[in-house]
Design an enzyme around this catalytic site. Structure first.
Site, short mmCIF file in Angstrom:
data_model
loop_
_atom_site.label_atom_id
_atom_site.label_comp_id
_atom_site.label_asym_id
_atom_site.label_seq_id
_atom_site.Cartn_x
_atom_site.Cartn_y
_atom_site.Cartn_z
N GLU A 1 -11.73 67.01 49.70
CA GLU A 1 -12.81 67.25 50.67
C GLU A 1 -13.17 68.73 50.72
O GLU A 1 -13.19 69.35 51.78
CB GLU A 1 -12.45 66.70 52.05
CG GLU A 1 -12.34 65.18 52.07
CD GLU A 1 -12.22 64.57 53.46
OE1 GLU A 1 -11.76 65.28 54.38
OE2 GLU A 1 -12.59 63.40 53.63
N GLU B 1 -12.21 57.67 49.53
CA GLU B 1 -11.53 57.40 50.80
C GLU B 1 -12.45 56.55 51.67
O GLU B 1 -13.62 56.88 51.84
CB GLU B 1 -11.22 58.70 51.57
CG GLU B 1 -10.15 59.56 50.98
CD GLU B 1 -9.80 60.77 51.87
OE1 GLU B 1 -10.08 60.73 53.09
OE2 GLU B 1 -9.25 61.74 51.33
N SER C 1 0.96 58.56 63.56
CA SER C 1 -0.12 58.12 62.71
C SER C 1 -1.39 57.94 63.53
O SER C 1 -1.38 57.30 64.57
CB SER C 1 0.23 56.79 62.03
OG SER C 1 -0.90 56.30 61.33
N HIS D 1 -19.76 58.77 58.65
CA HIS D 1 -20.44 59.27 57.47
C HIS D 1 -21.78 58.61 57.15
O HIS D 1 -22.15 58.52 55.98
CB HIS D 1 -19.49 59.19 56.26
CG HIS D 1 -18.37 60.18 56.34
ND1 HIS D 1 -17.18 60.03 55.68
CD2 HIS D 1 -18.25 61.34 57.04
CE1 HIS D 1 -16.38 61.06 55.96
NE2 HIS D 1 -17.02 61.86 56.77
CA CA Z 1 -1.44 55.86 66.40
#
Ligand code: CA
Length: 654
Positions: free
Chosen positions: A188, A286, A390, A261
């Site tokens: 990127e 991605e 995460s 996007h």
């Molecule tokens: Ca999470």
């Protein structure tokens, strides 16, 4: 270190040494999947069906157990291959550890993790896409920090370091027998790379990576990678610079996150333009989508419940599958010379603890969260502050227990289609605005998003009693959430009780100027009701005006109201616009031959709405009332213009 343990596990489970490739990628359609998958036409045999699985080793070290569809423990790379994944992508950071050897997190991905992941992927017949960030930690459009070892180097020296580093890394992969299909020189890299911010310097780093790749893996493709295809002209600008500097690359790759996007159509267009103009291949390197709105690891997610995302795809396993399928469709049938699609981090699930503290200990120790506190040694302002777990566990293709979701098999099913019977997959929320003098008519049907992506109305039952509705009338202006059930799923109605508006067509949503009268005193070029959501204060309609010639904007917008019950009232109306010059704008009420003017209002700039009105006036029994807005603008530039919306005539009770 964590990857050593994982490597041993790998050898035990898969026997993935050289020469023992177990090709488990299915050559025919997988049966028994309950999701609707529309076939993607024209998919080449070798189309990249990729999965970025960079964090797998850190996940396993943290105790995550990946399973197969039967719920049995199974090498996650086998499960990926069995679902139709043929390419594994892995990010490589130069040195994601502090001086004491503590990992920065995000999988602590360096070349050693890439080698282990590459060996396991190769062992199941998949090839590797190596993603060099040329940084010690995350590189993306917001940051492209220089690796610490290259800090302070002049560009010539840094270029040589990048070349040597890339070459050494790739030689390790080659020595380990990893099948490398593509190498990304930067991640990127929107206008920066390895701390360099001028294209004159950036291109040298890319060239160095390309040169090393050509030498070590002559058959592998070299890719450059950018993000934000939604910005007009961005990709052609990059492609032009790459061409100007004669950067040696094969593939122009893009990230595509549907919630950030832009449209898929635009993505296809901008990639095609680059391919067409410069003769390059393209790749959607991605993408991801949520299968649930819920977080499963006590660390917030990039999208999910509460995020203001336009849900073309519901946050369901089916919605996730449909999103990915549609990205593949654009890759195969719209983006020119596109080699495929790579899903991002479909294996990055919760490390499975039952509290933030428990998980945090694992993220810190094994690097299985997006960043650890140790990242402060390199990136103190972002990762060092906001470290955690995460942010995409709800976008994984495995559930929180490590079992694959049905959506994982989309990589196989897009080749054949899986057109199961059409049924409702998710319900859209219902929004109801009722004024206090009106009736709450709960809708008998709600919109459902079907498993094939279409929308249908389905019958709904609301869990609300007449007594509860009566209370809502008596509660004055307020907001309520009413639950219901449709097609076995929970429906939701958001009810706003608002004051009664005595005006007809108050926000022009009837689709015209019905109920209103325009007295055009200046002969303006344009005064009419217009449909354009982005120019409306609410809804999609508003009253528009514009006139080129100075002084011609001079009009009264009025509505006559009959049969108004005697009492006290308030009138309100809103306006925005521009190029107005000197103005005379005021709301007014005409009552019994008298005009009551509200305070003067102004026009400033686009989307800067001003609300004015007449605060309180008394209407006797049987009196006719006219409310309105007087607008007079001298005009400047291309002529005064504006938008008028949301008139309100409410009774004032006290
Ligand atoms: Ca999470």
């Amino acid at each position: 270190m964590c990857w050593m343990a994982a490597a041993c596990l790998c050898l035990l489970l898969a026997g993935c040494g050289k020469g023992s490739v177990k090709d488990v990628i299915p050559k025919k359609k997988l049966e028994g999947n309950s999701l609707y998958v529309k076939k993607v036409e024209n998919l080449p045999e070798d189309f990249i069906c990729g999965m970025d699985a960079s964090s797998v080793l850190a996940e396993e070290a943290s105790g995550v157990v990946y399973r197969n569809y039967a719920g049995e423990e199974q090498d996650v790379f086998q499960t990926l291959a069995e679902a139709g994944v043929n390419t594994i992508r892995v990010r490589v950071w130069n040195d994601p550890f502090d001086a004491e050897g503590n990992g920065f997190g995000g999988g602590n991905c360096n070349i050693d993790t890439a080698v282990e992941i590459g060996k396991r992927a190769t062992g199941f017949g998949m090839s590797l896409l190596v993603d060099f960030h040329y940084s010690d930690f995350w590189a993306d459009p917001n940051k492209q920090m220089c690796p610490r070892a290259w800090e302070g180097m002049a560009i010539e020296e840094k270029t040589e370091a990048a070349y040597q580093y890339t070459k050494e890394c790739l030689e390790k992969l080659k020595k380990a027998g990893v099948k490398v299909r593509m190498v990304q020189v930067g991640n990127e890299t929107n206008g920066a790379l390895a701390g360099e911010t001028k294209w004159f310097d950036i291109q040298y780093i890319m060239q160095a990576g390309a040169k090393a790749t050509r030498e070590v893996f002559p058959k592998a493709l070299v890719a450059v990678h950018f993000a934000n295809p939604e910005t007009a002209g961005r990709y052609m600008d990059y492609a032009k610079k790459l061409d100007y500097y004669q950067v040696d690359y094969d593939v122009f790759a893009s990230s595509y996150y549907p919630f950030w996007h832009g449209t898929l159509e635009n993505l296809g267009n901008v990639l095609s333009e680059v391919a067409q103009t410069y003769g390059k291949k393209t790749l959607i390197v991605e993408t991801s989508y949520a299968y649930t709105g819920e977080d499963t690891d006590f660390s917030g997610n990039t999208i999910g419940d509460g995020s203001a995302v336009v849900k073309n795809y519901p946050y369901t396993v089916q919605g996730q599958a449909n999103s990915v399928r549609d990205v593949f469709d654009v890759a195969a049938n719209h983006a020119k010379d596109c080699l495929g699609v790579v899903y991002w981090e479909g294996t990055w699930i919760s490390v499975g603890g039952s509290s933030w503290e428990e998980n945090s200990a694992l993220w810190e120790k094994y690097g299985s969260g997006w960043a650890s506190s140790y990242a402060a040694a390199y990136d103190p302002d972002d990762a060092g502050k906001y470290y955690g777990g995460s942010a995409v566990d709800n976008q994984a293709m495995f559930d929180a227990e490590g079992k694959p979701l049905e959506s994982l098999q989309v990589f196989n099913l897009i080749r054949y289609g899986n057109e199961v019977p059409v049924k409702a997959d998710a319900l859209e929320d219902t929004y109801l605005e009722v004024d206090l003098n009106g009736t709450i008519a709960m809708p008998e049907k709600v919109n459902a998003v079907m498993n094939d992506g279409s929308k249908q109305e389905v019958p709904v039952t609301w869990k609300v009693t007449d007594a509860e509705l009566q209370k809502m009338y008596e509660g004055g202006p307020a907001k309520y959430e009413i639950a219901g059930e449709a097609e076995g799923m929970q429906a939701r109605c958001y009810l706003s009780m608002v004051e009664y508006n005595f005006l007809e067509n108050p926000g022009f949503e009837d689709g015209g100027s019905e109920g209103w009268f325009v007295e055009d005193r200046g002969g303006a070029d344009q005064i009419y009701a217009e449909e354009k959501g982005t120019d409306s204060l609410s809804g999609t309609w508003h009253m528009h005006f514009w006139s080129a010639k100075p002084g011609t904007v001079d009009f009264n917008l009025m509505q006559l109201v009959r049969d108004l019950p005697a009492g006290d009232y308030r009138f309100e109306i809103s306006i925005m616009g521009g190029d107005a010059g000197e103005t005379e704008i005021y709301p007014f009420v005409m009552l019994g031959g008298e005009m009551i003017r509200g305070d003067l209002m102004e026009i400033t700039w686009y989307n800067d709405w001003h609300t004015g009105g007449v605060a309180k006036f008394t209407v006797p029994e049987g009196e006719l009332v006219t409310v309105g807005l007087h607008v007079k603008c001298a005009g400047e530039g291309n002529g005064a213009w504006g938008k008028i919306d949301d008139a309100k005539l409410n009774s004032v009770s006290e």
